[in-house]
Design a protein around this motif. Structure first.
Motif, PDB file in Angstrom:
ATOM      1  N   LYS A   1      47.658  88.429  11.678  1.00 50.64           N
ATOM      2  CA  LYS A   1      48.707  89.257  11.086  1.00 50.64           C
ATOM      3  C   LYS A   1      49.783  88.387  10.454  1.00 50.64           C
ATOM      4  N   ALA A   2      50.107  87.270  11.110  1.00 54.56           N
ATOM      5  CA  ALA A   2      51.112  86.360  10.569  1.00 54.56           C
ATOM      6  C   ALA A   2      50.658  85.739   9.244  1.00 54.56           C
ATOM      7  N   GLU A   3      49.353  85.654   9.049  1.00 53.12           N
ATOM      8  CA  GLU A   3      48.811  85.135   7.792  1.00 53.12           C
ATOM      9  C   GLU A   3      48.710  86.219   6.719  1.00 53.12           C
ATOM     10  N   GLY A   4      49.081  87.450   7.072  1.00 59.43           N
ATOM     11  CA  GLY A   4      49.084  88.527   6.098  1.00 59.43           C
ATOM     12  C   GLY A   4      47.825  89.364   6.058  1.00 59.43           C
ATOM     13  N   LEU A   5      46.908  89.148   7.016  1.00 60.56           N
ATOM     14  CA  LEU A   5      45.683  89.948   7.033  1.00 60.56           C
ATOM     15  C   LEU A   5      45.923  91.276   7.748  1.00 60.56           C
ATOM     16  N   SER A   6      45.199  92.298   7.322  1.00 59.68           N
ATOM     17  CA  SER A   6      45.298  93.619   7.941  1.00 59.68           C
ATOM     18  C   SER A   6      44.317  93.690   9.104  1.00 59.68           C
ATOM     19  N   VAL A   7      44.791  93.291  10.275  1.00 57.75           N
ATOM     20  CA  VAL A   7      43.953  93.190  11.476  1.00 57.75           C
ATOM     21  C   VAL A   7      44.612  93.988  12.592  1.00 57.75           C
ATOM     22  N   PHE A   8      43.816  94.742  13.342  1.00 59.22           N
ATOM     23  CA  PHE A   8      44.376  95.474  14.479  1.00 59.22           C
ATOM     24  C   PHE A   8      43.403  95.483  15.646  1.00 59.22           C
ATOM     25  N   GLY A   9      43.930  95.721  16.829  1.00 55.44           N
ATOM     26  CA  GLY A   9      43.133  95.740  18.047  1.00 55.44           C
ATOM     27  C   GLY A   9      43.896  95.037  19.172  1.00 55.44           C
ATOM     28  N   PRO A  10      43.235  94.701  20.252  1.00 55.96           N
ATOM     29  CA  PRO A  10      41.822  94.958  20.517  1.00 55.96           C
ATOM     30  C   PRO A  10      41.557  96.427  20.848  1.00 55.96           C
ATOM     31  N   VAL A  11      40.508  96.946  20.247  1.00 58.73           N
ATOM     32  CA  VAL A  11      40.104  98.337  20.446  1.00 58.73           C
ATOM     33  C   VAL A  11      38.961  98.378  21.464  1.00 58.73           C
ATOM     34  N   PRO A  12      39.005  99.243  22.455  1.00 61.33           N
ATOM     35  CA  PRO A  12      37.879  99.350  23.392  1.00 61.33           C
ATOM     36  C   PRO A  12      36.567  99.609  22.664  1.00 61.33           C
ATOM     37  N   GLY A  13      35.534  98.924  23.090  1.00 68.97           N
ATOM     38  CA  GLY A  13      34.250  99.051  22.415  1.00 68.97           C
ATOM     39  C   GLY A  13      33.686 100.450  22.418  1.00 68.97           C
TER      40      GLY A  13
ATOM     41  N   ILE B   1      36.821  94.821  -2.081  1.00 75.14           N
ATOM     42  CA  ILE B   1      37.842  95.487  -1.269  1.00 75.14           C
ATOM     43  C   ILE B   1      39.117  94.657  -1.362  1.00 75.14           C
ATOM     44  N   ALA B   2      40.128  95.178  -2.016  1.00 76.51           N
ATOM     45  CA  ALA B   2      41.331  94.397  -2.318  1.00 76.51           C
ATOM     46  C   ALA B   2      42.088  93.983  -1.057  1.00 76.51           C
ATOM     47  N   GLU B   3      42.227  94.900  -0.099  1.00 73.51           N
ATOM     48  CA  GLU B   3      42.951  94.613   1.135  1.00 73.51           C
ATOM     49  C   GLU B   3      42.089  95.027   2.329  1.00 73.51           C
ATOM     50  N   PRO B   4      41.184  94.166   2.751  1.00 72.38           N
ATOM     51  CA  PRO B   4      40.259  94.507   3.835  1.00 72.38           C
ATOM     52  C   PRO B   4      40.972  94.806   5.146  1.00 72.38           C
ATOM     53  N   ARG B   5      40.514  95.870   5.818  1.00 67.04           N
ATOM     54  CA  ARG B   5      41.043  96.253   7.123  1.00 67.04           C
ATOM     55  C   ARG B   5      40.033  95.823   8.188  1.00 67.04           C
ATOM     56  N   ILE B   6      40.496  95.027   9.131  1.00 66.91           N
ATOM     57  CA  ILE B   6      39.608  94.464  10.146  1.00 66.91           C
ATOM     58  C   ILE B   6      40.005  94.997  11.522  1.00 66.91           C
ATOM     59  N   ALA B   7      39.092  95.707  12.166  1.00 66.99           N
ATOM     60  CA  ALA B   7      39.300  96.172  13.534  1.00 66.99           C
ATOM     61  C   ALA B   7      38.662  95.167  14.485  1.00 66.99           C
ATOM     62  N   VAL B   8      39.389  94.769  15.502  1.00 63.42           N
ATOM     63  CA  VAL B   8      38.894  93.791  16.471  1.00 63.42           C
ATOM     64  C   VAL B   8      38.661  94.494  17.802  1.00 63.42           C
ATOM     65  N   SER B   9      37.471  94.348  18.324  1.00 64.17           N
ATOM     66  CA  SER B   9      37.149  94.992  19.599  1.00 64.17           C
ATOM     67  C   SER B   9      37.657  94.164  20.766  1.00 64.17           C
ATOM     68  N   GLY B  10      37.736  94.803  21.925  1.00 64.92           N
ATOM     69  CA  GLY B  10      37.967  94.074  23.157  1.00 64.92           C
ATOM     70  C   GLY B  10      36.649  93.546  23.694  1.00 64.92           C
TER      71      GLY B  10
END
Length: 345
Positions: free
Chosen positions: A245-257, A209-218
């Motif tokens: 995100k500042a390191e360039g990773l595709s990370v988002f959240g926190p998403v409700p579980g 996976i060239a650009e991994p997308r990481i979802a972070v839960s609450g």
């Protein structure tokens, strides 16, 4: 044999003995019997041939056994017999459903030998059969489980991260085998950031996976509702996401579980980073209980394992499904094959 073993003639996979009183022998034997229909890569079992043969006989499974002296010999006999490599520690006969601390040295040695063979290049990956943690701890084993012990065997500087993989979902629990009451104290920015970095590296190297997308839960219900139901999201999780995100990773959240795992949500990420064990494992096992695989990231070798326990209640009854072990063997072979190409590039 599939492409994971045939195109580049990778070393065989090392499969550990697991808990002899559980279903490890049965699922190993059944996996070998299904080797062709599931295109399994070559593997060998670290155990004693006499006990494996006895288990096959008791279960009524027609599995020829072949003792080998070196891992590479597994390739020569895998199509016709299950290769067995002794790991140097004699174990007692196992009573189905009744683990004995007397077998702990053989179980531990099997893990150690598999890791050594993988680190030395004689095994392409380590696949571990389930262990009974209580009987090992009764013997004096000082680790909560495989993941922590493998981190110690890997040596200083390696921080193992558990990822569970199924066809429908990948999840990582930031805190693992700890009481739920301890999770808030153990949840740190550093732990979340380490898990994110390790996941991103592994998804690139081992999953293509060239650009991994990481979802972070609450952690809390509704991801804390801006601090109304807990402040961990504000004080720990959000700052960790911002740093990633500042390191360039595709990370988002926190998403409700409670909104992270429905079908449409799963399309938006490649792995879900969860705050505690059951938050990660309940959705994965609900979606596909049989095909879950435990993968340890952050090690200098590949390790996979069935995502289930020793199943002592059905041990010796001929009822065990080998599917999770089969998926573990397949994934280990695929990861080893992909890594051989990535590392050679």
């Amino acid at each position: 044999m599939n492409s994971a073993g045939s195109k580049s003639r990778l070393a065989p996979l090392a499969l550990t003995v697991g808990e002899p009183s559980g279903i490890a022998s049965e699922i190993t034997l059944r996996a070998w019997l299904l080797r062709e229909s599931h295109a399994l890569p070559c593997f060998f079992l670290l155990d004693e041939a006499r006990w494996v043969a006895e288990s096959a006989k008791a279960l009524g499974l027609d599995v020829p056994i072949r003792e080998i002296e070196r891992p590479e010999q597994a390739h020569n006999c895998f199509n016709d017999a299950l290769p067995i490599l002794s790991h140097g520690v004699v174990r007692d006969e196992a009573s189905p459903g009744h683990p004995s601390p007397a077998n702990a040295p053989a179980i531990i040695r099997s893990i150690e030998r598999a890791v050594t063979l993988a680190q030395d290049g004689h095994a392409a990956a380590v696949v571990t059969n389930p262990i009974n943690k209580k009987s090992l701890m009764d013997f004096g084993f000082a680790h909560p489980g495989h993941t922590e012990y493998l981190g110690e065997l890997a040596g200083p500087g390696h921080r193992p991260v558990m990822m569970l993989v199924s066809p429908a979902l990948r999840v990582i629990p930031v805190t693992v085998h700890v009481p739920l009451s301890q999770v808030p104290d153990l949840l740190t920015r550093e732990a979340i950031e380490t898990a994110c970095r390790t996941a991103a590296q592994a998804l690139k190297r081992d999953f293509g996976i060239a650009e991994p997308r990481i979802a972070v839960s609450g952690l809390n219900p509704h991801a804390g509702e801006q601090g109304n139901i807990g402040r961990e999201e504000i004080e720990i999780i959000n700052p960790a996401i911002a740093a990633m995100k500042a390191e360039g990773l595709s990370v988002f959240g926190p998403v409700p579980g409670d909104t992270l795992f429905h079908a449409a949500a799963r399309e938006t990420y490649d792995v879900a980073l969860c705050m505690y064990h059951d938050q990660a494992l309940i959705p994965l096992k609900t979606l596909d209980f049989d095909r879950g695989v435990n993968v340890t990231l952050g090690l200098p070798f590949i390790r996979t394992s069935p995502d289930h326990g020793t199943a002592l209640g059905i041990a010796g009854k001929g009822m065990a499904s080998p599917i999770s072990l089969i998926e573990s063997l397949k994934l280990a072979g695929q990861m080893a094959y992909r890594r051989s190409w990535v590392d050679a590039a």
